[in-house]
Design a protein around this motif. Structure first.
Motif, PDB file in Angstrom:
ATOM      1  N   GLY A   1       0.842  -1.192   0.000  1.00 28.23           N
ATOM      2  CA  GLY A   1       0.000   0.000   0.000  1.00 28.23           C
ATOM      3  C   GLY A   1       0.870   1.231   0.000  1.00 28.23           C
ATOM      4  O   GLY A   1       1.848   1.308  -0.732  1.00 28.23           O
ATOM      5  N   GLU A   2       0.531   2.171   0.899  1.00 37.40           N
ATOM      6  CA  GLU A   2       1.337   3.389   0.977  1.00 37.40           C
ATOM      7  C   GLU A   2       1.481   3.858   2.414  1.00 37.40           C
ATOM      8  O   GLU A   2       0.605   3.666   3.248  1.00 37.40           O
ATOM      9  N   GLU A   3       2.628   4.451   2.692  1.00 35.09           N
ATOM     10  CA  GLU A   3       2.909   5.068   3.987  1.00 35.09           C
ATOM     11  C   GLU A   3       2.571   6.544   3.868  1.00 35.09           C
ATOM     12  O   GLU A   3       3.139   7.242   3.027  1.00 35.09           O
ATOM     13  N   CYS A   4       1.646   7.002   4.660  1.00 34.91           N
ATOM     14  CA  CYS A   4       1.280   8.414   4.689  1.00 34.91           C
ATOM     15  C   CYS A   4       1.819   9.024   5.975  1.00 34.91           C
ATOM     16  O   CYS A   4       2.379   8.325   6.811  1.00 34.91           O
ATOM     17  N   ASP A   5       1.657  10.333   6.148  1.00 34.34           N
ATOM     18  CA  ASP A   5       2.194  10.998   7.334  1.00 34.34           C
ATOM     19  C   ASP A   5       1.662  10.417   8.628  1.00 34.34           C
ATOM     20  O   ASP A   5       2.401  10.227   9.580  1.00 34.34           O
ATOM     21  N   ASP A   6       0.353  10.121   8.667  1.00 39.32           N
ATOM     22  CA  ASP A   6      -0.243   9.713   9.934  1.00 39.32           C
ATOM     23  C   ASP A   6      -0.821   8.302   9.942  1.00 39.32           C
ATOM     24  O   ASP A   6      -1.303   7.837  10.970  1.00 39.32           O
ATOM     25  N   VAL A   7      -0.778   7.582   8.812  1.00 35.96           N
ATOM     26  CA  VAL A   7      -1.284   6.211   8.748  1.00 35.96           C
ATOM     27  C   VAL A   7      -0.499   5.397   7.719  1.00 35.96           C
ATOM     28  O   VAL A   7       0.147   5.947   6.834  1.00 35.96           O
TER      29      VAL A   7
ATOM     30  N   ASN B   1      -3.710  -2.026   0.753  1.00 31.08           N
ATOM     31  CA  ASN B   1      -4.796  -2.330  -0.170  1.00 31.08           C
ATOM     32  C   ASN B   1      -4.468  -3.482  -1.119  1.00 31.08           C
ATOM     33  O   ASN B   1      -5.192  -3.729  -2.068  1.00 31.08           O
ATOM     34  N   GLU B   2      -3.376  -4.200  -0.854  1.00 34.05           N
ATOM     35  CA  GLU B   2      -3.037  -5.342  -1.695  1.00 34.05           C
ATOM     36  C   GLU B   2      -2.303  -6.411  -0.893  1.00 34.05           C
ATOM     37  O   GLU B   2      -1.454  -6.110  -0.053  1.00 34.05           O
ATOM     38  N   LEU B   3      -2.646  -7.658  -1.171  1.00 34.35           N
ATOM     39  CA  LEU B   3      -2.062  -8.812  -0.498  1.00 34.35           C
ATOM     40  C   LEU B   3      -1.417  -9.707  -1.551  1.00 34.35           C
ATOM     41  O   LEU B   3      -2.023  -9.990  -2.578  1.00 34.35           O
ATOM     42  N   ILE B   4      -0.189 -10.125  -1.293  1.00 32.24           N
ATOM     43  CA  ILE B   4       0.497 -11.085  -2.158  1.00 32.24           C
ATOM     44  C   ILE B   4       0.853 -12.297  -1.292  1.00 32.24           C
ATOM     45  O   ILE B   4       1.647 -12.183  -0.359  1.00 32.24           O
ATOM     46  N   SER B   5       0.234 -13.441  -1.585  1.00 31.82           N
ATOM     47  CA  SER B   5       0.556 -14.677  -0.856  1.00 31.82           C
ATOM     48  C   SER B   5       1.860 -15.252  -1.389  1.00 31.82           C
ATOM     49  O   SER B   5       2.126 -15.198  -2.593  1.00 31.82           O
TER      50      SER B   5
ATOM     51  N   SER C   1       3.744  -0.231  -5.425  1.00 32.29           N
ATOM     52  CA  SER C   1       3.411   0.298  -4.099  1.00 32.29           C
ATOM     53  C   SER C   1       4.439  -0.187  -3.082  1.00 32.29           C
ATOM     54  O   SER C   1       5.318  -0.987  -3.391  1.00 32.29           O
ATOM     55  N   THR C   2       4.319   0.300  -1.866  1.00 35.22           N
ATOM     56  CA  THR C   2       5.279   0.029  -0.793  1.00 35.22           C
ATOM     57  C   THR C   2       4.881  -1.214  -0.005  1.00 35.22           C
ATOM     58  O   THR C   2       3.702  -1.422   0.280  1.00 35.22           O
TER      59      THR C   2
END
Length: 141
Positions: free
Chosen positions: A43-49, A53-57, A84-85
């Motif tokens: 997903g993504e790292e934001c300032d406060d959260v 939104n994605e899972l890779i098994s 994405s991160t």
């Protein structure tokens, strides 16, 4: 960020998980039982959260029940290929989302967030072994 820069994380910020990914994790936990499922969350790292939104098994290479082992080579290759991160790694437990002694030992040595999912609960742990707040949202754009 290049390889020589150290990324600084705020382990106290909440991790927001899309409902779709949460449902996928619950299904994996129910299906795999003592043969733990594992993989990476993106997903993504934001300032406060942190937003997932994605899972890779990934294949669990461990031959032992109630253990997981992911290939570092495959994990790194997937992280390079993703746009994405990588926010966290995940694995499932058969009964509850509490870390085992083996999990705690590995978590203390890691520098990544872990999400542990059981069939009816999940928890997120920072490398210093304290729990992070987990929020499951309906839809994340």
């Amino acid at each position: 960020m290049n390889e020589n820069q150290e990324q600084v994380f705020n382990w106290d910020r909440p991790l927001i998980l899309s409902k779709r990914v949460a449902e996928q994790l619950y299904v994996l936990a129910a299906q795999h039982g003592s043969r733990e499922a594992c993989g990476l969350l993106f997903g993504e790292e934001c300032d406060d959260v942190s937003i997932v939104n994605e899972l890779i098994s990934l294949p669990n290479l461990s031959k032992r029940p109630h253990r997981f082992l992911m290939s570092a080579v495959v994990s790194k290759r997937i992280q390079r290929e993703m746009t994405s991160t990588c926010i966290a790694l995940f694995h499932t437990h058969e009964h509850d989302a509490s870390p085992s002694e083996s999990d705690l030992d590995s978590l203390r040595l890691s520098n990544v967030t872990w999400l542990i999912c059981a069939p009816d609960e999940m928890c997120v742990y920072a490398p210093n072994v304290h729990r992070r707040t987990l929020i499951i949202e309906e839809e994340i754009s």
